[in-house]
Design an enzyme around this catalytic site. Sequence first.
Site, PDB file in Angstrom:
ATOM      1  N   ASP A 104      30.553  79.547  -4.904  1.00 54.52           N
ATOM      2  CA  ASP A 104      29.650  78.862  -5.831  1.00 54.52           C
ATOM      3  C   ASP A 104      28.202  79.096  -5.404  1.00 54.52           C
ATOM      4  OD1 ASP A 104      31.917  77.877  -7.029  1.00 54.52           O
ATOM      5  OD2 ASP A 104      31.858  75.971  -5.920  1.00 54.52           O
TER       6      ASP A 104
HETATM    7  N1  URA Z   1      35.900  76.272  -3.270  1.00 59.68           N
HETATM    8  C1  URA Z   1      34.849  75.747  -3.956  1.00 59.68           C
HETATM    9  O1  URA Z   1      34.938  74.655  -4.496  1.00 59.68           O
HETATM   10  N2  URA Z   1      33.705  76.450  -3.999  1.00 59.68           N
HETATM   11  C2  URA Z   1      33.538  77.640  -3.383  1.00 59.68           C
HETATM   12  O2  URA Z   1      32.462  78.211  -3.449  1.00 59.68           O
HETATM   13  C3  URA Z   1      34.638  78.169  -2.676  1.00 59.68           C
HETATM   14  C4  URA Z   1      35.814  77.464  -2.642  1.00 59.68           C
END
Ligand code: URA
Length: 236
Positions: A104
Amino acid sequence: MERLDKVISVALNMSRSDARAIIKKGAVSVNDRIVSDIGLRVDEKADELLYNGEKISYNKFVYIMMKKPKGVISASDGGSEKTVVDILPEDMKRKNLFPAGRLDKDTTGFMLITDDGDFAHRILSPKNHIPKTYTAVLDKPFDENVVTAFEKGVELKNDVCMPALITSLNDDNTVAQVTIKQGMYHQIKRMFAKFSIAVLELERTKMGGLWLDLSLAPGECRYLSQNELLLIEKRN
Ligand code: URA
């Protein structure tokens, strides 16, 4: 045809400035002639390059570990947004690089950037069960119910997650180390949200058996060695 310093830096997994230094030292020869011209154009397929008398084989692909900072997206083309490929140092940029897997925008940590599609597929396919480990800072402590549910496989709206491991990294269970074997959208945040726990900070610390290099500052990166690539494909 490519510049000699670029070919050497990619082939020997070293920075462009280190490549220039070894060329200037006279340690590199092209077709049996020692060269000191770092900008010489060479054809890595046809010319024979030696480093200290040993043949250099040109790496077809590159593999880069980046410590992803917050605020950049894990894509190769982000439109108006900055991507992890955009922030690579100029001398590491080359055609077709992409991030192997998604983090993310606000997640930090181990991002693998490569131009090797087969390798990326192997490490990302849930069938291959390559674990990815994260450190999650939580807004409240997790308890035994969470541990049991993670180990069983948390049920999300349209998905059932594969079993995940969770351990505490502090005394009050508000910093968790979580290992998952898939890469579903917002997976870790959604797994905790199921228990009304919000993830305040998330950092990926390990892919397969390879830990994020702690000497990297946010946004910094380095090439991976062949041994490190093997470690990524190891399942522990
Ligand atoms: N899980 C998440 O919620 N976000 C990420 O960036 C990676 C794994």
